[in-house]
Motif scaffolding. Structure first.
Motif, PDB file in Angstrom:
ATOM      1  N   VAL A 224       0.910  -1.004   0.045  1.00 26.34           N
ATOM      2  CA  VAL A 224      -0.131   0.011  -0.010  1.00 26.34           C
ATOM      3  C   VAL A 224       1.005   1.417   0.097  1.00 26.34           C
ATOM      4  O   VAL A 224       0.591   2.094  -0.666  1.00 26.34           O
ATOM      5  N   GLN A 225       1.804   1.202   0.856  1.00 29.25           N
ATOM      6  CA  GLN A 225       2.697   2.352   0.925  1.00 29.25           C
ATOM      7  C   GLN A 225       3.654   2.636  -0.370  1.00 29.25           C
ATOM      8  O   GLN A 225       3.592   3.762  -0.835  1.00 29.25           O
ATOM      9  N   GLN A 226       3.938   1.302  -1.177  1.00 28.25           N
ATOM     10  CA  GLN A 226       4.807   1.538  -2.313  1.00 28.25           C
ATOM     11  C   GLN A 226       3.648   1.940  -3.457  1.00 28.25           C
ATOM     12  O   GLN A 226       4.277   2.729  -4.141  1.00 28.25           O
TER      13      GLN A 226
ATOM     14  N   GLN B 208       0.032   0.454  15.911  1.00 27.48           N
ATOM     15  CA  GLN B 208      -1.176   0.256  17.062  1.00 27.48           C
ATOM     16  C   GLN B 208      -0.821  -1.635  17.488  1.00 27.48           C
ATOM     17  O   GLN B 208      -0.869  -1.644  18.464  1.00 27.48           O
ATOM     18  N   VAL B 209      -0.604  -2.173  16.417  1.00 28.56           N
ATOM     19  CA  VAL B 209      -0.493  -3.493  16.443  1.00 28.56           C
ATOM     20  C   VAL B 209       0.715  -3.955  17.337  1.00 28.56           C
ATOM     21  O   VAL B 209       0.826  -4.564  18.262  1.00 28.56           O
ATOM     22  N   ARG B 210       1.891  -3.096  16.713  1.00 27.58           N
ATOM     23  CA  ARG B 210       3.165  -3.280  17.411  1.00 27.58           C
ATOM     24  C   ARG B 210       3.073  -2.913  18.612  1.00 27.58           C
ATOM     25  O   ARG B 210       3.708  -3.429  19.765  1.00 27.58           O
ATOM     26  N   ASN B 211       2.547  -1.784  18.985  1.00 31.47           N
ATOM     27  CA  ASN B 211       2.286  -1.437  20.476  1.00 31.47           C
ATOM     28  C   ASN B 211       1.756  -2.276  21.285  1.00 31.47           C
ATOM     29  O   ASN B 211       1.885  -2.505  22.669  1.00 31.47           O
ATOM     30  N   LYS B 212       0.585  -2.682  20.959  1.00 27.42           N
ATOM     31  CA  LYS B 212      -0.111  -3.863  21.645  1.00 27.42           C
ATOM     32  C   LYS B 212       0.887  -5.157  21.965  1.00 27.42           C
ATOM     33  O   LYS B 212       0.634  -5.813  23.000  1.00 27.42           O
ATOM     34  N   LEU B 213       1.493  -5.448  20.929  1.00 24.98           N
ATOM     35  CA  LEU B 213       2.254  -6.902  21.044  1.00 24.98           C
ATOM     36  C   LEU B 213       3.471  -6.483  21.974  1.00 24.98           C
ATOM     37  O   LEU B 213       3.767  -7.396  22.767  1.00 24.98           O
ATOM     38  N   LEU B 214       3.903  -5.358  22.111  1.00 24.60           N
ATOM     39  CA  LEU B 214       5.035  -5.054  22.825  1.00 24.60           C
ATOM     40  C   LEU B 214       4.466  -5.077  24.404  1.00 24.60           C
ATOM     41  O   LEU B 214       5.101  -5.471  25.313  1.00 24.60           O
ATOM     42  N   SER B 215       3.511  -4.487  24.473  1.00 17.70           N
ATOM     43  CA  SER B 215       2.621  -4.335  25.688  1.00 17.70           C
ATOM     44  C   SER B 215       2.413  -5.688  26.470  1.00 17.70           C
ATOM     45  O   SER B 215       2.430  -6.087  27.470  1.00 17.70           O
TER      46      SER B 215
ATOM     47  N   VAL C  65      -3.142   5.240   7.181  1.00 20.15           N
ATOM     48  CA  VAL C  65      -3.927   4.480   8.028  1.00 20.15           C
ATOM     49  C   VAL C  65      -3.466   3.140   8.108  1.00 20.15           C
ATOM     50  O   VAL C  65      -3.471   2.451   9.254  1.00 20.15           O
ATOM     51  N   ALA C  66      -2.844   2.515   7.198  1.00 23.95           N
ATOM     52  CA  ALA C  66      -2.347   1.303   7.137  1.00 23.95           C
ATOM     53  C   ALA C  66      -1.086   1.187   8.195  1.00 23.95           C
ATOM     54  O   ALA C  66      -0.756   0.404   8.846  1.00 23.95           O
ATOM     55  N   PHE C  67      -0.030   2.517   8.047  1.00 27.95           N
ATOM     56  CA  PHE C  67       0.828   2.411   9.032  1.00 27.95           C
ATOM     57  C   PHE C  67       0.607   2.779  10.395  1.00 27.95           C
ATOM     58  O   PHE C  67       1.028   2.149  11.351  1.00 27.95           O
ATOM     59  N   GLU C  68      -0.555   3.453  10.725  1.00 22.48           N
ATOM     60  CA  GLU C  68      -1.007   3.750  11.975  1.00 22.48           C
ATOM     61  C   GLU C  68      -1.618   2.419  12.375  1.00 22.48           C
ATOM     62  O   GLU C  68      -1.383   2.031  13.832  1.00 22.48           O
ATOM     63  N   ALA C  69      -2.378   1.588  11.770  1.00 18.24           N
ATOM     64  CA  ALA C  69      -2.809   0.155  12.352  1.00 18.24           C
ATOM     65  C   ALA C  69      -1.758  -0.560  12.667  1.00 18.24           C
ATOM     66  O   ALA C  69      -1.730  -1.419  13.802  1.00 18.24           O
TER      67      ALA C  69
END
Length: 122
Positions: free
Chosen positions: A67-69, A105-112, A98-102
């Motif tokens: 999506v970013q590409q 957020q998933v990374r933050n939840k996994l880290l937590s 939006v895809a990057f922000e999502a």
């Protein structure tokens, strides 16, 4: 002008237009659902084969990267004058954001979750 429906005092023409509009919206929604279901079937794993968490995460990250590409390609094409639809370019950029922000957020939840597990007593 006899071929066009007349809008009389009863408003029959307006009602017909509104009914036609509702039919178009309903068909559009149905086509969107079919398209989404087909896309989900193409990206899902075949029956009998289960993917692990790591491969699911890798697949999601590859999707975000794609999506970013695409957003970058459209932006460059717009700057070169090859694409003239600024709405399409802005939509692609917003989608990438939006895809990057999502993903963030998933990374933050996994880290937590990882930190919570590490704090647990055995």
């Amino acid at each position: 002008m006899s071929g066009l429906p007349s809008i009389g005092a009863g408003g029959g023409g307006v009602q017909q237009i509104l009914a036609l509009r509702q039919q178009i919206i309903a068909r559009n929604d149905l086509l969107r659902e079919i398209h989404t279901a087909q896309a989900a079937n193409q990206t899902s794993a075949p029956q009998g084969q289960t993917d692990g968490f790591a491969s699911s995460l890798q697949h999601a990250l590859n999707g975000v990267s794609a999506v970013q590409q695409r957003s970058e390609d459209l932006s460059v094409a717009y700057e070169k004058g090859e694409v003239t639809d600024v709405a399409k370019v802005m939509l692609a950029r917003q989608e990438a954001g939006v895809a990057f922000e999502a993903t963030l957020q998933v990374r933050n939840k996994l880290l937590s979750a990882y930190q919570d597990i590490m704090r647990m007593g055995v």
